[in-house]
Design an enzyme around this catalytic site. Sequence first.
Site, PDB file in Angstrom:
ATOM      1  N   ASP A 204       0.842  -1.190   0.000  1.00 60.14           N
ATOM      2  CA  ASP A 204       0.000   0.000   0.000  1.00 60.14           C
ATOM      3  C   ASP A 204       0.882   1.245   0.000  1.00 60.14           C
ATOM      4  O   ASP A 204       2.056   1.205   0.388  1.00 60.14           O
ATOM      5  CB  ASP A 204      -0.949   0.009   1.195  1.00 60.14           C
TER       6      ASP A 204
ATOM      7  N   GLU B 296       0.118  -0.961   5.820  1.00 56.80           N
ATOM      8  CA  GLU B 296       1.176  -0.458   6.698  1.00 56.80           C
ATOM      9  C   GLU B 296       1.054   1.033   6.922  1.00 56.80           C
ATOM     10  O   GLU B 296       1.342   1.544   8.022  1.00 56.80           O
ATOM     11  CB  GLU B 296       2.549  -0.794   6.091  1.00 56.80           C
TER      12      GLU B 296
END
Length: 459
Positions: free
Chosen positions: A95, A162
């Site tokens: 991400d 994250e």
Amino acid sequence: MLRSFILLATLASFSVVAHANPEERLAQAVQIPTISHQDPELVDREAFDAFKQFLESTYPRVFSELVAEWVNEYSLLLVWPGVGSGAILFTAHHDVVPIEPGTEQDWTHPPFAGVIADGRVYGRGTVDDKLGVISLLEAVDRLLQEGYAPRKTIVLAFGHDEEVSGRNGAAALSARMQALGLEFDWMVDEGGYLLTGNPMLPDNTMAMINIAEKGYTTLTLTAKGEGGHSSSPPAVSTIGRLARALDKLEQNPFPPRLSGPVKEMLVALAPHMGQPEQLMFSNLWLTDKMIAGRMAEDRLTAPMVRTTTALTMFNAGIKENVVPQRAEAKVNFRLLPGDTVDSVIRYVRDVIDDDQIDIASSPWSGMPGTANTEGAGYQAITRAVADVYPEAIPVPSLLMATTDTRHYIELAKDQYRFHGAVIDYTQASGIHGTDEWVGVESFRKSIDVATGMMRYGSE
């Protein structure tokens, strides 16, 4: 519908370039906007679906020869069973952070175009952290092609959130690995790079192997009081009270000190420094306070020697002629090893010295310890770096940000953070900022380093 069509068209292009080179595959990964948002309702699930299909279609050998499992929909767990005992873990995340509105035109190329030009791959995620995901997959694919059989089990874990704490990604991966009974001799996450242009050693390439990272907490400070019409304001407004408290925090930063990881970094640098730095770094028992004070004077080095205070959000008022009864601010702290959320709260209370301001902390669990520089993991990393960058100086260091590592501390004895890409000191501003990019040669060599880490680590 249009969004789905664009993503499907992008996926269709992957099969056309199945034999593309590594940097083209990284560029393709960047083209899929797997953006994490604080508000989960804003997350584009179609993009994450597309990224799953991209990985499976781009690395069929990896998915067929390793044990592959998607955890919590979008996080990937890959297990490569070894022929002997022991296991090592490599982690990354796919991400990325959003692009700040209004800055799109400041990029050399559109942030999700994945353009390769001027010897670089441009785009959000080229460094943080699709570089990590793709370089590790490229390394595994290369080893599989060579017929390599690891002695120790090699596990790859790629989280999908994250950038918003990893609670649905890395935390779920960790729980799954615990359920499978996996334990690791050591692990490597994102964070450290081969750094050039560092003011401390500007003429050398430093392999910054993070052996620890700073902690994280956000405090919410709230002032409540008398409001009403602006024509008859109170003597002390909630905004004024809170503003004074915030000003005190900025004017009274945490005192600087040298933590264990920074001491190890300075000792490692000492032989490569001129005088008087060499003498000072070699005698920290005498010079530690002076060095910490000097480092605290520079914005670039200050985070290495103090728990930092960042005023990040302020919210008050509903109308220009109404005095608000409530004012709220969020203050983000990055904690040096040894500091805790409780110690930060105590410090803030003492500094602001106002019992009419409430202080609340956000939940944040897990702060990794300091990894062993004599351990097998550190040695595997330094050997892999030496093969690719023999001139580089390996330096244990402290990561000034936070990673998904905290979710894995129950699984691995030692936690390191390192990707084998060369990043210039000034280039680091593109991470979470504008014009993120990685050099093509740097990326290719990061695959070589990742391959070496797996070979040496699984001996």
